[in-house]
Motif scaffolding. Structure first.
Motif, mmCIF file in Angstrom:
data_model
loop_
_atom_site.group_PDB
_atom_site.id
_atom_site.type_symbol
_atom_site.label_atom_id
_atom_site.label_comp_id
_atom_site.label_asym_id
_atom_site.label_seq_id
_atom_site.Cartn_x
_atom_site.Cartn_y
_atom_site.Cartn_z
ATOM 1 N N ASN A 1 0.814 -1.226 0.000
ATOM 2 C CA ASN A 1 0.000 0.000 0.000
ATOM 3 C C ASN A 1 0.846 1.273 0.000
ATOM 4 O O ASN A 1 0.686 2.149 0.862
ATOM 5 C CB ASN A 1 -0.941 0.012 1.217
ATOM 6 C CG ASN A 1 -1.819 -1.205 1.299
ATOM 7 O OD1 ASN A 1 -2.486 -1.563 0.336
ATOM 8 N ND2 ASN A 1 -1.804 -1.866 2.455
ATOM 9 N N PRO A 2 1.776 1.387 -0.962
ATOM 10 C CA PRO A 2 2.640 2.569 -0.983
ATOM 11 C C PRO A 2 1.826 3.846 -1.219
ATOM 12 O O PRO A 2 0.743 3.810 -1.801
ATOM 13 C CB PRO A 2 3.580 2.294 -2.157
ATOM 14 C CG PRO A 2 2.818 1.359 -3.047
ATOM 15 C CD PRO A 2 2.003 0.507 -2.125
ATOM 16 N N LYS A 3 2.374 4.951 -0.746
ATOM 17 C CA LYS A 3 1.752 6.272 -0.915
ATOM 18 C C LYS A 3 0.341 6.321 -0.346
ATOM 19 O O LYS A 3 -0.554 6.953 -0.903
ATOM 20 C CB LYS A 3 1.737 6.677 -2.392
ATOM 21 C CG LYS A 3 3.127 6.770 -3.013
ATOM 22 C CD LYS A 3 3.065 7.145 -4.474
ATOM 23 C CE LYS A 3 4.460 7.181 -5.081
ATOM 24 N NZ LYS A 3 4.417 7.527 -6.541
ATOM 25 N N SER A 4 0.128 5.583 0.740
ATOM 26 C CA SER A 4 -1.168 5.618 1.414
ATOM 27 C C SER A 4 -0.919 5.628 2.918
ATOM 28 O O SER A 4 0.174 5.298 3.385
ATOM 29 C CB SER A 4 -2.013 4.395 1.038
ATOM 30 O OG SER A 4 -1.664 3.270 1.837
ATOM 31 N N PRO A 5 -1.937 5.977 3.698
ATOM 32 C CA PRO A 5 -1.757 5.970 5.169
ATOM 33 C C PRO A 5 -1.483 4.572 5.720
ATOM 34 O O PRO A 5 -1.047 4.443 6.862
ATOM 35 C CB PRO A 5 -3.101 6.503 5.684
ATOM 36 C CG PRO A 5 -3.705 7.234 4.534
ATOM 37 C CD PRO A 5 -3.249 6.517 3.311
#
Length: 291
Positions: free
Chosen positions: A13-17
């Motif tokens: 889940n890159p670039k996510s919280p």
């Protein structure tokens, strides 16, 4: 097929919280012909790493070479790779799905060996089922869901080895099996390894399993390889493993107890070798008179 990972990284889940870095620069080489163990607690990155080996997870950082296949390249012959690198997941019997055992085992062949005719495909299925110790005539037309738990696991493994992969990866292969079932499964894997599968890789939290079966192993922790070597080399560093929250083989626990009493054993931590060394020590202490 030699496996070489250099600086391998991966983030879910890159670039996510919810981003979570599972691999943080893995450097590891697995030579062709090894029976290799991968050790680590839950969340250490071991399962993420092995799923890279047949491109179930694609390389996003660092490099990974599996034989002639560059898995970091934009174009990789994935079907060809996956026919040579077989993956057996934990509790593989839960992934059975076809109407009959024959169809379930043949599924991989239909994807990876489309050149085979029906007769050759059936012969390959028979060979795979017999390799895992099942009677082809007895089980081929049965629903896999009618079989016992042990038979289901063997069918699931047959469905992976039917393509005769050069590398076979198994995630917790003996999970949930009783001692006899574990012993039979390991005997099967060694037979496959000795006959035609060049490299076997097992992911396991069972340290006795690693000590008894593997030629070398790697310990994963927090997304990195922190220890690597033969099982004997790794388990001599038992205190480091304990600090990492990992268990150690029963033989290593006994060796530590003996060491606390001033007795040091040069053992490879297999049960047979440990017992022989203890017995030799006892006989020496008894002056050679013990029977």
């Amino acid at each position: 097929m030699r496996i070489v990972a250099k600086g391998l990284t991966y983030t879910y889940n890159p670039k996510s919280p919810f981003a979570s870095q599972a691999l943080k620069g893995v450097d590891l080489t697995i030579e062709e012909g090894e029976f290799f163990g991968i050790i680590g607690h839950t969340g250490s990155g071991k399962s993420t790493f092995v799923q890279h080996l047949n491109a179930l997870i694609r390389v996003t950082g660092g490099s990974l070479q599996v034989g002639e296949y560059d898995l970091a390249a934009k174009k990789c012959r994935l079907t060809e790779l996956r026919s040579k690198v077989g993956m057996v997941f934990q509790y593989p019997e839960y992934q059975l799905f076809a109407e009959t055992v024959e169809k379930d085992v043949a599924f991989g062949l239909k994807n990876f060996r489309k050149d085979l005719d029906e007769a050759d495909r059936s012969a390959a299925v028979r060979a795979a089922l017999e390799t895992v110790g099942l009677d082809y005539e007895e089980v081929c037309d049965k629903s896999p869901f009618e079989l016992s738990g042990g038979q289901k696991r063997r069918v699931a493994i047959a469905g992976v080895i039917v393509t005769r992969p050069e590398v076979l990866i198994l995630d917790e292969p003996a999970a949930g099996l009783d001692p006899l079932g574990k012993a039979e499964l390991m005997q099967l894997l060694h037979s496959i390894h000795g006959d035609w599968c060049k490299t076997v890789i097992i992911v396991s939290h069972d340290m006795d399993e690693i000590a008894e079966n593997c030629t070398r192993a790697a310990v994963f922790s927090e997304g990195k390889v922190v220890l690597e070597g033969t099982p004997a080399e790794i388990f001599r560093r038992a205190h480091e493993l304990i600090l990492l929250g990992l268990d150690i083989p029963v033989t290593a626990k006994c060796a530590l107890m003996l060491k606390e009493r001033g007795i040091c054993l040069d053992t490879d931590f297999t049960c047979g070798d440990f017992a022989d060394k203890v017995l030799a020590l006892w006989r020496a202490k008894e002056g050679g008179n013990a029977q």
